[in-house]
Scaffold this active site. Structure first.
Site, PDB file in Angstrom:
ATOM      1  N   ASP A  90      17.685 -11.471  -4.747  1.00 11.98           N
ATOM      2  CA  ASP A  90      17.964 -12.376  -5.854  1.00 11.98           C
ATOM      3  C   ASP A  90      19.407 -12.240  -6.295  1.00 11.98           C
ATOM      4  OD1 ASP A  90      15.475 -13.732  -6.252  1.00 11.98           O
ATOM      5  OD2 ASP A  90      14.663 -11.792  -6.815  1.00 11.98           O
ATOM      6  N   THR A  91      20.107 -13.352  -6.275  1.00 12.06           N
ATOM      7  CA  THR A  91      21.537 -13.494  -6.500  1.00 12.06           C
ATOM      8  C   THR A  91      21.721 -14.961  -6.848  1.00 12.06           C
ATOM      9  OG1 THR A  91      22.186 -11.731  -4.971  1.00 12.06           O
ATOM     10  CG2 THR A  91      23.777 -13.484  -5.257  1.00 12.06           C
ATOM     11  N   THR A  92      22.900 -15.365  -7.254  1.00 15.99           N
ATOM     12  CA  THR A  92      23.152 -16.792  -7.343  1.00 15.99           C
ATOM     13  C   THR A  92      24.539 -17.111  -6.821  1.00 15.99           C
ATOM     14  OG1 THR A  92      22.931 -18.747  -8.754  1.00 15.99           O
ATOM     15  CG2 THR A  92      24.088 -16.866  -9.695  1.00 15.99           C
ATOM     16  N   SER A 144      25.648 -11.582  -9.075  1.00 16.57           N
ATOM     17  CA  SER A 144      24.316 -11.063  -8.771  1.00 16.57           C
ATOM     18  C   SER A 144      23.911  -9.876  -9.615  1.00 16.57           C
ATOM     19  CB  SER A 144      24.276 -10.648  -7.294  1.00 16.57           C
ATOM     20  OG  SER A 144      23.053 -10.040  -6.965  1.00 16.57           O
TER      21      SER A 144
END
Length: 512
Positions: free
Chosen positions: A320-322, A339
């Site tokens: 999970d990161t963006t 992140s």
């Protein structure tokens, strides 16, 4: 599922339409792509705590006629002690609920560095949309729900109490105060203010005041490889960006089939990823050098067998990161990734502002003498892999990236190859089914490198062919753990063509 969007004088792509809209607002007000990227990221630190936040790290690439790279990943505190963890019986860094897996967050330092060099608007104006959403509230996204229920049970997770359904209103007043402190007093307002004091208390010796005074943002030399007639750029170690470039260099010399629908396409790219990454654990650390020489690319390419799977330990998995990207009317492009590492990160919250803290320290080694051993003042090996593509004349072609933990280089390998080698439109390249190799948590690739997960959608026919080549194939539904990639492509006629990943559900590519 083609979702290409077109614009003429600016575009922003992100995982959340509220964030993309904030970025476009900055462009409308005369801001730069850097202003747009910071505004977009700031909103995401409020609305997407399950992916990123003020308690996480940041990497970025900027093109303004030349390519610059920003490493805003934090360093471990002065109290870091691998021996103590080993004495407690740990063989690897704690994944959750342990402050020792929390290096000093680099996000705010990254914003300050990016804004100081490339910003046009006042920082307070750039952060205003995020501050408003933090104080007044925002609707919970469908992707946040599961993690929010868990976060609400943790000390400091009160912001997420009662979040049970998509659209529930969420307020984060402490995050709003932290953003106001940055807007008013820069980095000191954050690292030496309410958040910093809370972090010192929470750390109970893990950090010192000097650790928080040290700036965690450096402009560094980007890495580059020539592939499919273009130059592809990424960030150097401690980032794993070299894996993407190495795999692209390998793939560029392979006899790829005429269409990605062939199982041979998935096989050859997967083998390029295996050949690039089989020794990642040994070689990736913040001082790593000489990972992209032509001889090394050729040596690893020779490991690829078009008839069978390579028996080696290789990179993969999800996390999970963006990722977000922005291009302004002057042609400046920003490729930015930010992140918490694993979802809400460590599930440890700074108690004063209730900012959830990342767990990027899980990249450290507990092996005595390892170059990435957990020790004071070190940056951990990082999965974050922003990318940027230029034409042979040096002009900007594409800003592109993805979330996905260890699998980021693999996802980008597929997207970029579709874009450059096969000429697919951004929406087609982004939405097309993907494969990825091994792992379950997003950061345990090296423990389970053999499984090959294939995203199943109508028309996908890789499975049987990959199995015949020796891949243990597991079919998974479309959108379940194959990253959220976004890109903006600059066409020769000046038109911007962009796409936000449909897997993000509420993502948006917005142009002007």
């Amino acid at each position: 599922m083609q979702n290409t969007r077109y614009a003429r004088s600016g575009m922003v792509c992100s995982v959340d339409h509220l964030a993309s809209a904030a970025g476009i607002t900055m462009l409308d007000r005369g801001g730069s792509a850097a202003d747009a990227a910071i505004a977009t990221n700031a909103v995401l630190t409020v609305t997407a705590p399950h992916m990123c936040g003020l308690g996480g790290d940041l990497f970025a690439l900027v093109h303004d006629g030349r390519v610059s790279a920003l490493n805003a990943s934090g360093r471990s505190g002065s109290g870091a002690d691998a021996g103590r963890l080993r004495a407690e019986g740990h063989t690897r860094m704690p994944h959750l609920h342990d402050i020792r897996s929390v290096p000093v967050p680099g996000c705010v330092d990254g914003w300050i560095a990016l804004h100081s060099r490339y910003g046009r608007l006042p920082l307070a104006d750039v952060l205003a949309p995020a501050i408003r959403l933090a104080k007044d509230g925002f609707p919970a996204s469908p992707l946040m729900l599961h993690g929010a229920k868990v976060a609400a049970t943790r000390p400091g997770g009160d912001d997420f109490a009662g979040v049970t359904a998509e659209g529930d209103l969420v307020r984060r007043p402490g995050v709003g105060r932290a953003l106001e402190a940055v807007a008013g007093s820069g980095r000191d307002g954050f690292y030496l203010g309410e958040f910093g004091q809370g972090l010192l208390e929470l750390g109970a010796g893990e950090y010192t005041a000097a650790d928080l005074e040290r700036v965690n943002a450096d402009w560094v030399d980007p890495l580059r490889v020539r592939a499919f007639g273009h130059d592809v750029w990424s960030t150097p170690p401690n980032s794993q960006g070299y894996l993407l470039l190495l795999a692209l260099g390998i793939a560029d010399g392979l006899d790829l089939p005429p269409a990605p629908a062939r199982s041979a396409w998935a096989h050859l790219l997967a083998e390029a990823a295996r050949a690039a990454g089989h020794d990642r654990l040994a070689v990736l650390h913040e001082d790593a050098k000489d990972l992209l020489g032509e001889h090394e690319i050729a040596r690893r390419r020779a490991l690829v067998d078009p008839r069978a799977r390579l028996k080696a330990r290789v990179p993969a998995a999800d996390g999970d990161t963006t990722y977000l990207c922005a291009v302004d009317g002057d042609g400046m492009g920003v490729s930015l990734i930010q992140s918490n590492a694993s979802g809400f990160g460590s599930m440890v919250f700074e108690p004063r502002t209730r900012i959830n803290l990342h767990n990027r320290g899980i990249g450290f080694s507990l092996t005595p003498g390892h170059p990435a051993e957990y020790a004071p003042g070190r940056r951990p090996p990082h999965t974050l892999t922003p990318a940027l593509i230029t034409r042979p004349d040096g002009s900007l072609r594409t800003v592109v990236g993805t979330m996905g933990g260890d699998a980021q280089p693999q996802i980008l390998l597929q997207v970029i190859t579709r874009l450059l080698r096969y000429g697919e439109a951004p929406g087609t390249a982004i939405s097309a089914p993907r494969w990825k190799l091994g792992g379950t948590t997003g950061f345990d690739t090296w423990d389970a490198p053999d499984e090959m997960a294939v995203e199943v959608e109508a028309g996908t026919a890789w499975g049987d062919g990959l199995a015949a080549l020796g891949h243990p194939v597991v079919e998974r539904p479309y959108g379940t753990g194959f990253g959220h990639a976004h890109l903006i492509d600059l066409r020769p006629d000046g038109v911007l063509a962009g796409a936000a990943d449909p897997r993000a559900m509420i993502g948006a590519a917005i142009g002007r």
